[in-house]
Design a protein around this motif. Structure first.
Motif, mmCIF file in Angstrom:
data_model
loop_
_atom_site.group_PDB
_atom_site.id
_atom_site.type_symbol
_atom_site.label_atom_id
_atom_site.label_comp_id
_atom_site.label_asym_id
_atom_site.label_seq_id
_atom_site.Cartn_x
_atom_site.Cartn_y
_atom_site.Cartn_z
ATOM 1 N N ASP A 125 27.504 22.278 44.789
ATOM 2 C CA ASP A 125 28.873 21.864 44.479
ATOM 3 C C ASP A 125 29.156 22.019 42.980
ATOM 4 N N TRP A 126 28.171 21.678 42.157
ATOM 5 C CA TRP A 126 28.370 21.806 40.711
ATOM 6 C C TRP A 126 28.566 23.259 40.325
ATOM 7 N N VAL A 127 27.730 24.165 40.845
ATOM 8 C CA VAL A 127 27.870 25.588 40.527
ATOM 9 C C VAL A 127 29.221 26.103 41.005
ATOM 10 N N ASP A 128 29.622 25.721 42.210
ATOM 11 C CA ASP A 128 30.910 26.184 42.726
ATOM 12 C C ASP A 128 32.068 25.691 41.865
ATOM 13 N N ALA A 129 32.004 24.429 41.439
ATOM 14 C CA ALA A 129 33.071 23.887 40.590
ATOM 15 C C ALA A 129 33.069 24.563 39.218
ATOM 16 N N TYR A 130 31.890 24.820 38.683
ATOM 17 C CA TYR A 130 31.798 25.506 37.392
ATOM 18 C C TYR A 130 32.362 26.915 37.499
ATOM 19 N N HIS A 131 31.985 27.642 38.540
ATOM 20 C CA HIS A 131 32.497 28.999 38.713
ATOM 21 C C HIS A 131 34.011 29.011 38.914
ATOM 22 N N ALA A 132 34.522 28.030 39.632
ATOM 23 C CA ALA A 132 35.976 27.954 39.803
ATOM 24 C C ALA A 132 36.663 27.761 38.456
ATOM 25 N N ARG A 133 36.053 26.961 37.608
ATOM 26 C CA ARG A 133 36.608 26.749 36.261
ATOM 27 C C ARG A 133 36.534 28.029 35.435
ATOM 28 N N VAL A 134 35.413 28.743 35.501
ATOM 29 C CA VAL A 134 35.284 30.003 34.769
ATOM 30 C C VAL A 134 36.378 30.969 35.207
ATOM 31 N N LEU A 135 36.566 31.107 36.501
ATOM 32 C CA LEU A 135 37.579 32.029 37.014
ATOM 33 C C LEU A 135 38.976 31.603 36.581
ATOM 34 N N ARG A 136 39.230 30.309 36.608
ATOM 35 C CA ARG A 136 40.546 29.787 36.243
ATOM 36 C C ARG A 136 40.855 30.000 34.762
ATOM 37 N N GLU A 137 39.863 29.792 33.894
ATOM 38 C CA GLU A 137 40.105 29.843 32.453
ATOM 39 C C GLU A 137 39.915 31.235 31.852
ATOM 40 N N VAL A 138 39.095 32.061 32.467
ATOM 41 C CA VAL A 138 38.791 33.374 31.900
ATOM 42 C C VAL A 138 39.488 34.498 32.641
ATOM 43 N N GLY A 139 39.597 34.376 33.953
ATOM 44 C CA GLY A 139 40.145 35.440 34.783
ATOM 45 C C GLY A 139 41.488 35.990 34.339
ATOM 46 N N PRO A 140 42.468 35.136 33.993
ATOM 47 C CA PRO A 140 43.789 35.654 33.615
ATOM 48 C C PRO A 140 43.774 36.567 32.388
ATOM 49 N N ALA A 141 42.755 36.497 31.563
ATOM 50 C CA ALA A 141 42.700 37.319 30.348
ATOM 51 C C ALA A 141 42.018 38.660 30.575
ATOM 52 N N LEU A 142 41.531 38.910 31.795
ATOM 53 C CA LEU A 142 40.789 40.129 32.075
ATOM 54 C C LEU A 142 41.659 41.189 32.733
ATOM 55 N N ALA A 143 41.277 42.446 32.543
ATOM 56 C CA ALA A 143 41.921 43.552 33.252
ATOM 57 C C ALA A 143 41.576 43.449 34.733
ATOM 58 N N GLU A 144 42.312 44.155 35.549
ATOM 59 C CA GLU A 144 42.220 43.994 37.007
ATOM 60 C C GLU A 144 40.804 44.212 37.533
ATOM 61 N N ALA A 145 40.140 45.286 37.093
ATOM 62 C CA ALA A 145 38.806 45.586 37.613
ATOM 63 C C ALA A 145 37.800 44.514 37.215
ATOM 64 N N ASP A 146 37.872 44.072 35.973
ATOM 65 C CA ASP A 146 36.955 43.027 35.519
ATOM 66 C C ASP A 146 37.240 41.699 36.211
ATOM 67 N N ARG A 147 38.514 41.432 36.436
ATOM 68 C CA ARG A 147 38.872 40.185 37.123
ATOM 69 C C ARG A 147 38.375 40.205 38.563
ATOM 70 N N ALA A 148 38.458 41.340 39.207
ATOM 71 C CA ALA A 148 37.968 41.453 40.581
ATOM 72 C C ALA A 148 36.464 41.209 40.636
ATOM 73 N N TRP A 149 35.741 41.747 39.644
ATOM 74 C CA TRP A 149 34.295 41.487 39.595
ATOM 75 C C TRP A 149 34.030 40.003 39.405
ATOM 76 N N LEU A 150 34.765 39.368 38.489
ATOM 77 C CA LEU A 150 34.562 37.947 38.217
ATOM 78 C C LEU A 150 34.861 37.113 39.459
ATOM 79 N N GLU A 151 35.850 37.491 40.214
ATOM 80 C CA GLU A 151 36.172 36.762 41.450
ATOM 81 C C GLU A 151 34.998 36.806 42.419
ATOM 82 N N GLY A 152 34.346 37.959 42.499
ATOM 83 C CA GLY A 152 33.195 38.074 43.380
ATOM 84 C C GLY A 152 32.022 37.224 42.906
ATOM 85 N N GLU A 153 31.772 37.224 41.606
ATOM 86 C CA GLU A 153 30.661 36.439 41.061
ATOM 87 C C GLU A 153 30.917 34.945 41.181
#
Length: 586
Positions: A553-581
């Protein structure tokens, strides 16, 4: 290097000593030194950031800790140098056993009295030398650095320099304090510079008087321009560092506070000769600068968010390129630096990136060079430990990757997951106020200990605010002094595992210590950590079944935060990779 040892030995004979101590630090006793202070590297070839050499008439010994065992062996001439473990067989104990009765010379500008104490306690005869014999034979020694200086604005520091001087002066318990640590001088005066490659500060000494006025001593003071002079204010005078010994004479009959562990022994000697009364105590700036104020804390969060964009771009790039096997350690580090250079406000790396593939990842402080550079191959482990300097703060992050495209070996995955579990255990710890770094070091080791494994370095270190990537006084390590963790401190969380000749695993985030919410029945104050770093873990190396439900649960919550805070600043291909990770663990 043998001719350098031979030349030094001639000087030792002239000085009538049997040996000479060569430490890693310079006159400020810091971990990082300018080219003019690289005495240990010059005499031995070893470029690590911690160690000491002992040069005797007929043998030379290099002492390093577990981080540098492999590096020291590879960088030194085996015909000239022996190697010993710095903590398991300290230089003082080695001398007591192997050279009893020897007269050992040392440069009193390069050692603190605290650092010399183990030698005197071991009965070693130490001889302070008026001139450093190594400097006498280092004929092409670089000049002292004289990079431009600049003000560190209150919008980043959170408190003006005059207010700091006034606040600290009230509690000196003496007529003045002598500051030999350049980090403290930089923090106190809100001053930054470029005298060191990766730490934005000027090498300087300072005297802080009980009335709040200060005197700054640095090489080439003419580099302080009118604007910076205005920033320093009328309460700060300035002189060349060569004027410091004479300035200490005015303390005859006065009380001066000195940190014996952070000040060259020569300066304490000069004060005693002047008739000053030494008040031995901690550097008055050390603890206050470690406890970041609210502005510095918010700056650290901002720096981490900015840095995370560059790091995520790099990790996505590696995910695409590594399976092809076309990159190298040096090229990968250069690519990460290129991404960081595109981040607004990036002021440089906080240390040279540790980019280690396969067996090189097992060298804890490995540095890829054109001579050691090797390809990053498909289906192997790759470790990248790096950081950036921003006016808002300093970053330090480590991620271990599986290059693919095939699956990682089960044993490697199990060991990575054990490291991750220890990393999570420290990040989620609640602990009573007053607990110190050594008390919580084992928390991050237990999952490895359960497997009969361990790692030979500390679990965490402090980090500065647009200053050094390594900052005291607190360290999460068995060998550290028991100094309590306090709110506002930023510490790394970096357990690891290293299999020599095969691979290295390390996972590192930065944590901010803060007061924990009170719970029913709680009778004392507790602290907890806020995770600052934002970067996904290596999904290909995690064994979800080894994690508890709370850990998943901690890892999932941390990853959700990473995606939420970092994802919007990435280009589409990089954001898609981050979503998978960052997808939920299975």
């Amino acid at each position: 290097m043998k001719h350098r040892l031979d030349a030094l030995r001639v000087r030792l004979e002239a000085a009538e000593v049997d040996g000479f101590l060569v430490p890693r630090g310079d006159e400020h006793l810091g971990e990082y030194v300018p080219p003019s202070g690289e005495r240990l590297a010059w005499i031995s070839g070893f470029t690590g950031s911690a160690g000491m050499a002992l040069v005797l008439r007929d043998r030379a010994v290099l002492f390093t800790d577990g981080r540098y065992t492999t590096q020291a062996a590879s960088q030194t001439d085996p015909a000239s140098w022996e190697h010993r473990h710095l903590t398991e067989e300290p230089p003082a104990e080695w001398l007591k056993t192997h050279a009893p009765g020897a007269r050992i010379g040392y440069d009193p500008w390069l050692h603190s009295e605290g650092g010399l104490k183990p030698f005197t306690e071991a009965g070693v005869t130490l001889v302070p030398l008026a001139a450093n014999p190594l400097d006498a034979v280092w004929t092409d020694r670089p000049e002292l650095p004289s990079a431009p200086l600049r003000a560190h604005g209150v919008e980043f520091a959170g408190e003006g320099a005059e207010a700091k001087r006034t606040r600290l002066a009230r509690d000196l318990g003496a007529d003045a304090a002598l500051l030999a640590d350049s980090h403290s001088v930089a923090w106190l005066l809100n001053l930054r510079g470029g005298d060191l490659a990766h730490t934005p500060m000027a090498l300087a000494f300072a005297l802080l008087d009980a009335d709040g006025n200060a005197e700054l001593f640095l090489h080439a003071p003419q580099r302080v321009d009118a604007a910076l002079r205005t920033h320093l204010g009328n309460g700060v005078s300035m002189a060349d560092r060569a004027a410091l010994p004479e300035a200490l004479r005015r303390f005859a009959g006065k009380r001066i506070r000195v940190d014996a562990d952070a000040t060259p022994a020569r300066l304490l000697q000069l004060l005693r000769e002047a008739g000053a009364e030494l008040v031995l105590g901690d550097d008055p700036c050390r603890l206050p600068r470690a406890c970041k104020n609210e502005v510095e804390q918010e700056g650290a969060r901002a720096a981490q968010r900015k840095d995370a964009v560059a790091l995520s771009r790099f990790l996505a790039w590696m995910a695409r390129e590594a399976p092809k096997g076309g990159s190298t350690e040096v090229a990968a580090a250069a690519q990460l630096l290129a991404f960081r250079k595109e981040v607004p406000g990036f002021a440089g790396e906080s240390f040279p990136a540790i980019s280690g593939a396969g067996e090189n990842g097992a060298i804890v402080h490995y540095r890829a060079t054109p001579e050691t550079d090797r390809p990053i191959r498909a289906d192997e482990c790759y470790l990248i430990d790096s950081g950036g300097q921003y006016p808002e703060g300093t970053t330090d992050v480590t991620r271990t990757l599986w290059t693919g495209p095939g699956p990682a070996p089960e044993e490697l995955r199990a060991r990575y997951t054990a490291v991750l579990r220890g990393h999570i255990a420290l990040a989620t710890l609640r602990f009573p106020e007053g607990v110190a770094g050594p008390h919580i070091d084992a928390i991050a080791r237990r999952p490895l200990w359960d497997l009969g494994l361990d790692f030979d370095h500390g679990t965490g270190h402090g980090i500065g605010a647009f200053l050094s990537v390594h900052e005291g006084p607190v360290s999460i390590s068995r060998a550290a002094k028991p100094i309590p963790v306090r709110p506002g401190m930023i510490l790394s969380d970096e357990p690891g595992f290293y299999l020599p000749g095969a691979y290295g695993i390390r996972i590192e985030n930065l944590l901010l210590a803060r007061e924990a919410p009170r719970r029913p029945g709680q009778r004392k104050s507790f602290l907890e950590f806020e995770t600052l770093t934002l970067a996904p873990y290596a999904r290909a190396l995690v064994v979800p079944a080894m994690l508890t439900e709370a850990e998943r649960d901690w890892v999932d919550a941390y990853h959700a935060r990473v995606l939420r805070e970092v994802g919007p600043a990435l280009a589409e291909a990089d954001r898609a990779w981050l979503e998978g990770e960052c997808a939920k663990l299975g």
